[in-house]
Write a protein that holds these residues in place. Structure first.
Motif, PDB file in Angstrom:
ATOM      1  N   SER A  77      71.431 -64.067  38.935  1.00 34.49           N
ATOM      2  CA  SER A  77      71.585 -62.953  37.985  1.00 34.49           C
ATOM      3  C   SER A  77      70.353 -62.792  37.094  1.00 34.49           C
ATOM      4  N   ALA A  78      69.503 -63.831  37.039  1.00 35.84           N
ATOM      5  CA  ALA A  78      68.287 -63.752  36.211  1.00 35.84           C
ATOM      6  C   ALA A  78      67.124 -63.177  37.010  1.00 35.84           C
ATOM      7  N   LEU A  79      67.268 -63.134  38.315  1.00 31.50           N
ATOM      8  CA  LEU A  79      66.118 -62.775  39.150  1.00 31.50           C
ATOM      9  C   LEU A  79      66.279 -61.457  39.900  1.00 31.50           C
ATOM     10  N   LEU A 125      65.387 -58.408  25.202  1.00 30.68           N
ATOM     11  CA  LEU A 125      66.588 -58.169  26.008  1.00 30.68           C
ATOM     12  C   LEU A 125      66.551 -59.029  27.273  1.00 30.68           C
ATOM     13  N   GLY A 126      67.631 -59.762  27.548  1.00 31.86           N
ATOM     14  CA  GLY A 126      67.651 -60.697  28.674  1.00 31.86           C
ATOM     15  C   GLY A 126      66.853 -61.927  28.304  1.00 31.86           C
ATOM     16  N   THR A 127      67.262 -62.560  27.229  1.00 30.19           N
ATOM     17  CA  THR A 127      66.430 -63.603  26.606  1.00 30.19           C
ATOM     18  C   THR A 127      66.434 -64.926  27.370  1.00 30.19           C
ATOM     19  N   THR A 181      69.074 -61.146  23.198  1.00 32.16           N
ATOM     20  CA  THR A 181      70.337 -60.787  23.854  1.00 32.16           C
ATOM     21  C   THR A 181      70.353 -61.218  25.310  1.00 32.16           C
ATOM     22  N   ASP A 182      71.556 -61.376  25.834  1.00 27.88           N
ATOM     23  CA  ASP A 182      71.693 -61.639  27.267  1.00 27.88           C
ATOM     24  C   ASP A 182      73.107 -61.255  27.692  1.00 27.88           C
ATOM     25  N   ALA A 183      73.232 -60.854  28.955  1.00 24.44           N
ATOM     26  CA  ALA A 183      74.557 -60.520  29.485  1.00 24.44           C
ATOM     27  C   ALA A 183      75.336 -61.782  29.830  1.00 24.44           C
TER      28      ALA A 183
HETATM   29  C1  LIG Z   1      63.980 -62.965  34.483  1.00 28.69           C
HETATM   30  S1  LIG Z   1      65.185 -63.631  33.379  1.00 28.69           S
HETATM   31  C2  LIG Z   1      64.201 -63.758  31.908  1.00 28.69           C
HETATM   32  C3  LIG Z   1      64.642 -64.811  30.947  1.00 28.69           C
HETATM   33  C4  LIG Z   1      63.668 -64.997  29.762  1.00 28.69           C
HETATM   34  N1  LIG Z   1      63.510 -63.790  29.009  1.00 28.69           N
HETATM   35  C5  LIG Z   1      62.304 -65.445  30.255  1.00 28.69           C
HETATM   36  O1  LIG Z   1      61.392 -64.638  30.240  1.00 28.69           O
HETATM   37  O2  LIG Z   1      62.157 -66.590  30.664  1.00 28.69           O
HETATM   38  C6  LIG Z   1      66.201 -62.206  33.094  1.00 28.69           C
HETATM   39  C7  LIG Z   1      67.326 -62.388  32.087  1.00 28.69           C
HETATM   40  O3  LIG Z   1      68.028 -61.134  31.996  1.00 28.69           O
HETATM   41  C8  LIG Z   1      69.406 -61.404  31.898  1.00 28.69           C
HETATM   42  N2  LIG Z   1      70.143 -60.216  32.369  1.00 28.69           N
HETATM   43  C9  LIG Z   1      70.423 -59.848  33.647  1.00 28.69           C
HETATM   44  N3  LIG Z   1      71.105 -58.698  33.658  1.00 28.69           N
HETATM   45  C10 LIG Z   1      71.268 -58.330  32.355  1.00 28.69           C
HETATM   46  C11 LIG Z   1      71.908 -57.227  31.721  1.00 28.69           C
HETATM   47  N4  LIG Z   1      72.533 -56.264  32.424  1.00 28.69           N
HETATM   48  N5  LIG Z   1      71.867 -57.160  30.373  1.00 28.69           N
HETATM   49  C12 LIG Z   1      71.231 -58.138  29.649  1.00 28.69           C
HETATM   50  N6  LIG Z   1      70.632 -59.205  30.207  1.00 28.69           N
HETATM   51  C13 LIG Z   1      70.643 -59.302  31.536  1.00 28.69           C
HETATM   52  C14 LIG Z   1      69.625 -62.622  32.767  1.00 28.69           C
HETATM   53  O4  LIG Z   1      70.828 -63.285  32.440  1.00 28.69           O
HETATM   54  C15 LIG Z   1      68.369 -63.433  32.474  1.00 28.69           C
HETATM   55  O5  LIG Z   1      68.565 -64.327  31.415  1.00 28.69           O
END
Ligand SMILES: C[S@@+](CC[C@H](N)C(=O)[O-])C[C@H]1O[C@@H](n2cnc3c(N)ncnc32)[C@H](O)[C@@H]1O
Length: 293
Positions: free
Chosen positions: A218-220, A116-118, A143-145
């Motif tokens: 949004s990723a952090l 989740l959050g790929t 998956t990702d948002a």
């Molecule tokens: C820290 S990054 C990790 C990306 C990847 N998994 C990695 O480890 O390199 C967090 C990911 O979660 C996604 N994300 C943030 N909020 C989310 C949500 N509500 N539902 C699903 N994904 C989400 C972000 O778009 C981002 O790609």
């Protein structure tokens, strides 16, 4: 015309780093050409653009456009977080836990996991690439948002599948918020939920290097957990939500910030997970919670 050695020395001066100059030169010129290789005008122009981007503070990985993650070379750009070494270790843990979970159950259902959050697809693709050839029944939801992150994950899926063709059969990308991205039929059927969710607090974000802040916010960044732990909201959502999506022998593995480990273990215990442990990263900091259902 100029030679590769001469150009690389100019780049090293501009960037203040011989190593980065070599990486950028290798990206454009390959690693095979000699230091006396005459570099063409088009290559010089491309190298200059890359050096200027780097000199302006863009992360080296985005400038290069690809980066190693475990045995894979993944496309990386501003659409998603640059995969980190800590996450390579989370994959190691996730693979061991998936093997354990599948071994612990009697049902002959396919081994199924959700990343989740790929982001770039790093976790999902690495697990499928490493485990999937020997486990043709493996099914992986990535998956990702964020639509643009998922687009990059799709590109990486195609890239990885060139060397590991089974990955194209095993990995499916889906857009949506956390468990909302998964097909309802997977509820209660997953062997593994793995995630590296955002876990930086709002306050910490302000103090991060400008270079890190060029990665998607949004990723952090995540809000506080319900117990007030900074940056914990998304870790909490994944650990809590996994209870109903995992089968009885399933396991959740979530990367987190060291300061969130105690809250995560406490949460998992309160939710009724059987075995809960915290894993450390190579620097000895608490880095992931592992909770068997
Ligand atoms: C820290 S990054 C990790 C990306 C990847 N998994 C990695 O480890 O390199 C967090 C990911 O979660 C996604 N994300 C943030 N909020 C989310 C949500 N509500 N539902 C699903 N994904 C989400 C972000 O778009 C981002 O790609």
């Amino acid at each position: 015309m100029t030679t590769r050695a001469c150009l690389q020395a100019t780049l090293a001066d501009r960037l203040g780093s011989a190593v980065e100059a070599r990486w950028i030169a290798e990206e454009v010129l390959g690693s095979a050409s000699s230091s006396e290789h005459e570099v063409g005008d088009a290559e010089i122009a491309l190298l200059s653009v890359m050096a200027e981007r780097r000199a302006a503070g863009e992360p080296l990985q985005y400038v290069l456009g690809s980066w190693a993650f475990r045995a894979l070379e993944l496309g990386v750009d501003r659409r998603a977080l640059i995969p980190r070494p800590e996450t390579e270790q989370v994959v190691e843990i996730a693979i061991a836990e998936l093997r354990h979970a599948v071994g612990a159950r009697r049902a002959t259902a396919p081994a199924t996991l959700a990343d989740l959050g790929t982001g770039t697809g790093a976790i999902a693709l690495a697990i499928s690439a490493e485990l999937g050839e020997g486990r043709p029944d493996l099914r992986v939801w990535a998956t990702d948002a964020q639509a643009d992150a998922l687009e990059l994950a799709g590109e990486n899926l195609a890239r990885v599948a060139r060397a590991h063709p089974w990955v194209a059969r095993q990995v499916r990308t889906r857009r949506g918020r956390w468990f909302g991205a998964l097909p309802a039929a997977e509820r209660g059927r997953l062997d593994l939920v793995v995630a590296n969710p955002p876990y930086v607090s709002e306050e910490e974000w302000e103090s991060l290097d400008a270079e890190v802040r060029l990665e998607p916010r949004s990723a952090l960044v995540a809000g506080r957990g319900t117990d007030g732990t900074p940056g914990f909201a998304d870790v909490e959502t994944v650990v809590s939500g996994a209870r109903e999506w995992l089968m009885a022998t399933g396991v959740v593995v979530v990367e987190l910030a060291p300061a969130q480990a105690a809250a995560a273990a406490e949460l998992a215990g309160r939710l009724g997970y059987r075995h809960v442990r915290i894993e450390r990263d190579l620097a000895g900091r608490d880095r992931a919670v592992v909770a068997r259902r």
